[in-house]
Design a protein around this motif. Structure first.
Motif, PDB file in Angstrom:
ATOM      1  N   TYR A  35     -38.923  13.764  87.641  1.00  0.00           N
ATOM      2  CA  TYR A  35     -38.679  15.202  87.704  1.00  0.00           C
ATOM      3  C   TYR A  35     -37.277  15.590  87.231  1.00  0.00           C
ATOM      4  CZ  TYR A  35     -42.998  15.802  90.390  1.00  0.00           C
ATOM      5  OH  TYR A  35     -44.300  15.828  90.783  1.00  0.00           O
ATOM      6  N   TYR A  36     -36.250  14.924  87.777  1.00  0.00           N
ATOM      7  CA  TYR A  36     -34.872  15.374  87.575  1.00  0.00           C
ATOM      8  C   TYR A  36     -34.188  14.756  86.364  1.00  0.00           C
ATOM      9  CZ  TYR A  36     -35.367  17.286  92.259  1.00  0.00           C
ATOM     10  OH  TYR A  36     -35.789  17.992  93.346  1.00  0.00           O
ATOM     11  N   GLY A  37     -34.824  13.837  85.688  1.00  0.00           N
ATOM     12  CA  GLY A  37     -34.212  13.232  84.501  1.00  0.00           C
ATOM     13  C   GLY A  37     -33.005  12.388  84.814  1.00  0.00           C
ATOM     14  N   PHE A  38     -32.995  11.687  85.963  1.00  0.00           N
ATOM     15  CA  PHE A  38     -31.864  10.856  86.368  1.00  0.00           C
ATOM     16  C   PHE A  38     -31.980   9.422  85.848  1.00  0.00           C
ATOM     17  CE2 PHE A  38     -30.954  13.515  90.440  1.00  0.00           C
ATOM     18  CZ  PHE A  38     -30.256  14.426  89.668  1.00  0.00           C
ATOM     19  N   ASN A  39     -33.026   9.118  85.120  1.00  0.00           N
ATOM     20  CA  ASN A  39     -33.231   7.756  84.643  1.00  0.00           C
ATOM     21  C   ASN A  39     -32.925   7.679  83.157  1.00  0.00           C
ATOM     22  OD1 ASN A  39     -35.431   5.623  83.427  1.00  0.00           O
ATOM     23  ND2 ASN A  39     -34.600   4.936  85.385  1.00  0.00           N
ATOM     24  N   GLU A  40     -32.137   6.693  82.764  1.00  0.00           N
ATOM     25  CA  GLU A  40     -31.722   6.579  81.365  1.00  0.00           C
ATOM     26  C   GLU A  40     -32.884   6.188  80.459  1.00  0.00           C
ATOM     27  OE1 GLU A  40     -28.513   3.858  81.188  1.00  0.00           O
ATOM     28  OE2 GLU A  40     -27.113   5.125  82.323  1.00  0.00           O
ATOM     29  N   LYS A  41     -33.807   5.368  80.956  1.00  0.00           N
ATOM     30  CA  LYS A  41     -34.908   4.902  80.117  1.00  0.00           C
ATOM     31  C   LYS A  41     -35.914   6.021  79.848  1.00  0.00           C
ATOM     32  CE  LYS A  41     -37.531   0.676  79.459  1.00  0.00           C
ATOM     33  NZ  LYS A  41     -37.870  -0.645  80.030  1.00  0.00           N
TER      34      LYS A  41
ATOM     35  N   GLU B 207     -50.360   6.360  79.766  1.00  0.00           N
ATOM     36  CA  GLU B 207     -50.385   5.187  80.646  1.00  0.00           C
ATOM     37  C   GLU B 207     -49.140   4.326  80.450  1.00  0.00           C
ATOM     38  OE1 GLU B 207     -52.385   4.367  83.087  1.00  0.00           O
ATOM     39  OE2 GLU B 207     -53.478   6.245  82.809  1.00  0.00           O
ATOM     40  N   SER B 208     -48.665   4.237  79.232  1.00  0.00           N
ATOM     41  CA  SER B 208     -47.457   3.434  78.985  1.00  0.00           C
ATOM     42  C   SER B 208     -46.245   4.079  79.659  1.00  0.00           C
ATOM     43  CB  SER B 208     -47.220   3.294  77.483  1.00  0.00           C
ATOM     44  OG  SER B 208     -47.052   4.568  76.875  1.00  0.00           O
ATOM     45  N   THR B 209     -46.161   5.407  79.604  1.00  0.00           N
ATOM     46  CA  THR B 209     -45.061   6.100  80.293  1.00  0.00           C
ATOM     47  C   THR B 209     -45.179   5.927  81.804  1.00  0.00           C
ATOM     48  OG1 THR B 209     -44.980   7.733  78.514  1.00  0.00           O
ATOM     49  CG2 THR B 209     -43.902   8.311  80.583  1.00  0.00           C
ATOM     50  N   ALA B 210     -46.399   5.990  82.317  1.00  0.00           N
ATOM     51  CA  ALA B 210     -46.612   5.782  83.758  1.00  0.00           C
ATOM     52  C   ALA B 210     -46.146   4.396  84.179  1.00  0.00           C
ATOM     53  CB  ALA B 210     -48.088   5.973  84.095  1.00  0.00           C
ATOM     54  N   ARG B 211     -46.392   3.399  83.321  1.00  0.00           N
ATOM     55  CA  ARG B 211     -45.953   2.036  83.628  1.00  0.00           C
ATOM     56  C   ARG B 211     -44.422   1.960  83.652  1.00  0.00           C
ATOM     57  NH1 ARG B 211     -48.398  -0.042  79.845  1.00  0.00           N
ATOM     58  NH2 ARG B 211     -50.375  -0.392  80.926  1.00  0.00           N
ATOM     59  N   VAL B 212     -43.787   2.648  82.722  1.00  0.00           N
ATOM     60  CA  VAL B 212     -42.314   2.653  82.676  1.00  0.00           C
ATOM     61  C   VAL B 212     -41.757   3.355  83.922  1.00  0.00           C
ATOM     62  CG1 VAL B 212     -40.303   3.496  81.415  1.00  0.00           C
ATOM     63  CG2 VAL B 212     -42.250   2.554  80.162  1.00  0.00           C
ATOM     64  N   ILE B 213     -42.372   4.472  84.312  1.00  0.00           N
ATOM     65  CA  ILE B 213     -41.915   5.195  85.507  1.00  0.00           C
ATOM     66  C   ILE B 213     -42.015   4.309  86.738  1.00  0.00           C
ATOM     67  CG2 ILE B 213     -42.469   7.110  87.060  1.00  0.00           C
ATOM     68  CD1 ILE B 213     -43.255   8.741  84.612  1.00  0.00           C
ATOM     69  N   ASP B 214     -43.135   3.597  86.881  1.00  0.00           N
ATOM     70  CA  ASP B 214     -43.298   2.710  88.030  1.00  0.00           C
ATOM     71  C   ASP B 214     -42.247   1.601  88.034  1.00  0.00           C
ATOM     72  OD1 ASP B 214     -45.473   4.181  88.826  1.00  0.00           O
ATOM     73  OD2 ASP B 214     -46.960   2.862  87.902  1.00  0.00           O
ATOM     74  N   GLU B 215     -41.979   1.052  86.873  1.00  0.00           N
ATOM     75  CA  GLU B 215     -40.986  -0.019  86.794  1.00  0.00           C
ATOM     76  C   GLU B 215     -39.588   0.495  87.131  1.00  0.00           C
ATOM     77  OE1 GLU B 215     -41.345  -1.472  82.853  1.00  0.00           O
ATOM     78  OE2 GLU B 215     -43.227  -2.592  83.226  1.00  0.00           O
ATOM     79  N   GLU B 216     -39.234   1.678  86.629  1.00  0.00           N
ATOM     80  CA  GLU B 216     -37.906   2.225  86.881  1.00  0.00           C
ATOM     81  C   GLU B 216     -37.729   2.634  88.347  1.00  0.00           C
ATOM     82  OE1 GLU B 216     -35.308   2.262  84.681  1.00  0.00           O
ATOM     83  OE2 GLU B 216     -36.740   1.018  83.580  1.00  0.00           O
ATOM     84  N   VAL B 217     -38.802   3.125  88.948  1.00  0.00           N
ATOM     85  CA  VAL B 217     -38.733   3.470  90.370  1.00  0.00           C
ATOM     86  C   VAL B 217     -38.505   2.219  91.202  1.00  0.00           C
ATOM     87  CG1 VAL B 217     -40.147   4.246  92.326  1.00  0.00           C
ATOM     88  CG2 VAL B 217     -40.062   5.605  90.235  1.00  0.00           C
ATOM     89  N   ARG B 218     -39.206   1.149  90.849  1.00  0.00           N
ATOM     90  CA  ARG B 218     -39.034  -0.108  91.594  1.00  0.00           C
ATOM     91  C   ARG B 218     -37.622  -0.656  91.421  1.00  0.00           C
ATOM     92  NH1 ARG B 218     -43.205  -2.029  89.921  1.00  0.00           N
ATOM     93  NH2 ARG B 218     -44.556  -1.606  91.709  1.00  0.00           N
ATOM     94  N   LYS B 219     -37.079  -0.583  90.201  1.00  0.00           N
ATOM     95  CA  LYS B 219     -35.708  -1.031  89.972  1.00  0.00           C
ATOM     96  C   LYS B 219     -34.720  -0.185  90.778  1.00  0.00           C
ATOM     97  CE  LYS B 219     -36.398  -2.766  85.254  1.00  0.00           C
ATOM     98  NZ  LYS B 219     -36.044  -2.553  83.821  1.00  0.00           N
ATOM     99  N   LEU B 220     -34.955   1.118  90.807  1.00  0.00           N
ATOM    100  CA  LEU B 220     -34.059   2.028  91.523  1.00  0.00           C
ATOM    101  C   LEU B 220     -34.030   1.712  93.015  1.00  0.00           C
ATOM    102  CD1 LEU B 220     -32.263   4.549  91.178  1.00  0.00           C
ATOM    103  CD2 LEU B 220     -34.288   5.938  91.603  1.00  0.00           C
ATOM    104  N   VAL B 221     -35.204   1.515  93.598  1.00  0.00           N
ATOM    105  CA  VAL B 221     -35.290   1.226  95.035  1.00  0.00           C
ATOM    106  C   VAL B 221     -34.713  -0.147  95.335  1.00  0.00           C
ATOM    107  CG1 VAL B 221     -36.873   0.922  96.975  1.00  0.00           C
ATOM    108  CG2 VAL B 221     -37.257   2.765  95.338  1.00  0.00           C
ATOM    109  N   ASP B 222     -35.011  -1.131  94.490  1.00  0.00           N
ATOM    110  CA  ASP B 222     -34.476  -2.485  94.708  1.00  0.00           C
ATOM    111  C   ASP B 222     -32.954  -2.482  94.634  1.00  0.00           C
ATOM    112  OD1 ASP B 222     -37.003  -3.453  95.031  1.00  0.00           O
ATOM    113  OD2 ASP B 222     -37.191  -4.233  92.980  1.00  0.00           O
ATOM    114  N   GLY B 223     -32.389  -1.754  93.664  1.00  0.00           N
ATOM    115  CA  GLY B 223     -30.938  -1.681  93.557  1.00  0.00           C
ATOM    116  C   GLY B 223     -30.303  -1.030  94.778  1.00  0.00           C
ATOM    117  N   ALA B 224     -30.929   0.040  95.283  1.00  0.00           N
ATOM    118  CA  ALA B 224     -30.405   0.703  96.483  1.00  0.00           C
ATOM    119  C   ALA B 224     -30.489  -0.221  97.694  1.00  0.00           C
ATOM    120  CB  ALA B 224     -31.184   1.998  96.741  1.00  0.00           C
ATOM    121  N   TYR B 225     -31.550  -1.007  97.771  1.00  0.00           N
ATOM    122  CA  TYR B 225     -31.708  -1.921  98.909  1.00  0.00           C
ATOM    123  C   TYR B 225     -30.665  -3.036  98.862  1.00  0.00           C
ATOM    124  CZ  TYR B 225     -33.945  -5.077 102.220  1.00  0.00           C
ATOM    125  OH  TYR B 225     -34.202  -5.903 103.291  1.00  0.00           O
TER     126      TYR B 225
END
Length: 611
Positions: free
Chosen positions: A514-520, A543-561
């Protein structure tokens, strides 16, 4: 049972008739009545037989019973005669029992047995029709409007003095009041009355209250109805009620029509058209409403106010100028507006002198007017339960805690090990939020179960219109502080972080999609503010964009953890100190955390130097 002659008559079955009576040759005669039942007379020679003493000499009788003595129900005449012939040949060969047939007129009680219920049903039906007719809802009046009319003479009218925290909205609707009071001031310059005003805002922000205040100030008739009252199970009722409502309003003009929750009938006709059909009752009702508001007739002096909290669901044809000319957006009140709302709702309360409305308004960021009204009522109930003469500040604070987190459950059975896990979980939230500068200030932490939660941390959100990427990232870390603390201390994790993980997942997807906070993903937003697209069936990306969104969300949460885990490991001693204090006191406040961690400003400076 009694026979028609008043004599005692015992009812028996065919089997008893064959075995007890016919087989002994005791039957004198039989009379078939109305092809329904048989009256059996016994021979007088059996009157001294002990087997028949009950029918010959009944207890209530003063003289011997001359008959009939027994009664037997039959299915049909043919069946009865066939069975009787067979029984005579078998049991009493050579003897024939005389059988006669008679037809009697129905007695008064037999007639009453079916006449009285019919009369009763007719009377009940007439009563209900009259009662519904008085409410304008009889079976012949389904098409009549169900709107409630509040006349201008009503002494319970609400005015703008009863409305607080809606200053900008009041300025917009006051023009409508001025037009209804003095239309000549506007019409002499060629101005036209606005046909409709749409009030949009979250639940509890005062949409209905503001509409009633407009009617109270203008001193005109006020028709109020809910959008769901137009739609019934009968086809065409909704459109008929719309016509009747506007007909009544024109007769009372100048007046105001207020339709609450208009999204019940005003939903976009293009949404899910394949599933809902194109000619359903809701759509015909909406079409009639559009025609009445912008048809060939002029609705002079009739203004339509409507309220909804789902403006994105409404049909574009309903929102265009000429129907709803003005859209007034009501938002959650700010600090000053909350203080004004507290002032209004505290009028009937008996307050302690220590109650500070500004302090209470500062403790309730994000609360709506309805929430504040609920707080005032809950505080009064809490003070009444405590047998207090006045309502104090502690009662208001307890009411806020109860509304935010639920009622305390001190009786809930929790094992020592579970309590320890909860303490470290909440200590992880407290420590992380204290050390990260962009997280909202912490007020208190508790491990007393409330509502569905086993522990909670209270924050005081800052009233900001914008949030930066750094703020989002630090809030992710603070939310994951409980799960990270469990893993660090116990080398295991529990299910207590379910709510935290849900919040983290939603926030991370909002950052990326939504907010465009991801560089990829880049400066792209897939948010649909209009609400016209139904993303439940088709996503606005591939579907390819959805896969990228899922991957970036997982990276974001893992980095915060990982960042949260490192922060807690560095301050392990303070984490343990906070958890032990929670186990001892169950509830700790900002002052307790300052004693362990120092002032938050110093912690923020040290964190910035470390970064």
């Amino acid at each position: 049972m009694l026979s028609h002659s008043g004599r005692y008559m015992q009812e028996i079955s065919w089997a008893e008739f064959e075995n007890r009576i016919l087989g002994r040759g005791a039957v004198a005669k039989m009379i078939v009545v109305n092809q329904d039942y048989v009256k059996i007379y016994l021979k007088s020679s059996f009157k001294n037989d002990t087997a028949f003493a009950a029918v010959f000499h009944p207890v209530s009788g003063n003289e011997p019973n001359k008959g009939p003595h027994y009664m037997m129900t039959i299915g049909s005449i043919e069946s009865f005669e066939r069975r009787l012939d067979a029984a005579e040949q078998k049991l009493i060969p050579g003897e024939i029992i005389p059988v006669t047939y008679e037809r009697t007129k129905a007695g008064l009680w037999n007639l009453a047995g079916w006449i009285l219920p019919t009369i009763l049903l007719l009377l009940l039906g007439r009563y209900f029709l009259r009662a519904q007719g008085r409410g304008n809802q009889s079976m012949f009046n389904f098409g009549r409007s169900t709107a409630t009319l509040i006349e201008k003479e009503d002494t319970h009218n609400i005015t703008f003095d009863d409305v607080a925290g809606l200053d900008e909205a009041e300025l917009e609707v006051k023009e409508i009041v001025d037009f209804l009071k003095n239309p000549g001031t506007f019409t002499r310059l060629g101005a036209k009355i606005p046909k409709g005003v749409m009030l949009v805002g979250p639940p509890g922000t005062g949409k209905t209250l503001l509409a009633r205040a407009v009617a109270g100030e203008a001193q005109v008739p006020f028709f109020t109805i809910s959008g769901s009252e137009f739609v019934e199970m009968f086809v065409g009722v909704g459109a008929s009620r719309v016509r009747d409502l506007f007909k009544n309003a024109k007769e009372k003009a100048p007046c105001i029509i207020f339709i609450d929750e208009i999204d019940a009938i005003g939903r976009s006709r293009s949404r899910n058209a394949f599933f809902t059909g194109a000619n359903d009752e809701r759509e015909s009702t909406l079409n009639q409403l559009l025609t009445e508001m912008d048809g060939f007739e002029t609705n002079a002096g009739v203004i339509v106010l409507a309220a909804t909290n789902r403006a994105d669901m409404l049909d574009p044809a309903l929102l265009r100028p000429g129907r709803f000319d003005r859209h007034i957006y009501l938002e959650l009140p700010n600090l000053k507006e909350r203080e004004a709302i507290f002032t209004v709702h505290m009028r009937p309360l008996v307050l302690d002198k220590t109650v500070d409305k500004h302090f209470l308004a500062a403790q309730t960021p994000g609360f709506s007017g309805a929430d504040i009204a609920n707080i005032c009522n809950e505080a009064a109930l809490i003070a009444a339960r405590g047998k207090k003469a006045q309502i104090g500040t502690t009662d208001f604070l307890e009411a806020i805690d109860r509304i935010v987190a639920g009622l305390e459950k001190k009786s809930k059975i929790i094992s020592l090990q579970e309590k320890k896990i909860i303490a470290f979980h909440e200590a992880g939230h407290a420590l992380t939020s204290w050390l990260l500068p962009n997280v909202d200030p912490l007020i208190k932490v508790s491990i007393i179960p409330r509502g569905k939660s086993l522990g909670a941390a209270w924050y005081l959100p800052a009233e900001k219109s914008l949030q930066t990427r750094a703020t989002f990232l630090e809030q992710l870390c603070a939310t994951l502080g409980g799960r990270a603390a469990e893993a660090l201390v116990f080398s295991d994790i529990s299910s207590g972080a379910l709510d935290d993980l849900e919040k983290v997942t939603k926030a991370a997807y909002m950052m990326v999609a939504y907010y465009g906070f991801n560089e990829k993903i880049g400066n792209i937003s897939f948010y649909d503010s209009s609400g016209q697209k139904d993303t439940g069936f088709q996503k606005p990306y591939s579907e390819s964009t959805a896969r990228v969104i899922d991957e970036e969300v997982r990276k974001l949460v893992d980095g915060a953890y990982q960042k949260t885990s490192a922060l807690l490991s560095e301050h392990r001693e303070q984490l343990t100190a906070i958890a032990e204090l929670l186990l001892k006191k169950e509830t700790i406040y900002k002052e307790d955390l300052e004693h362990i961690l120092g002032s938050r400003e110093e912690s923020e400076k040290s964190m910035s130097r470390a970064v």
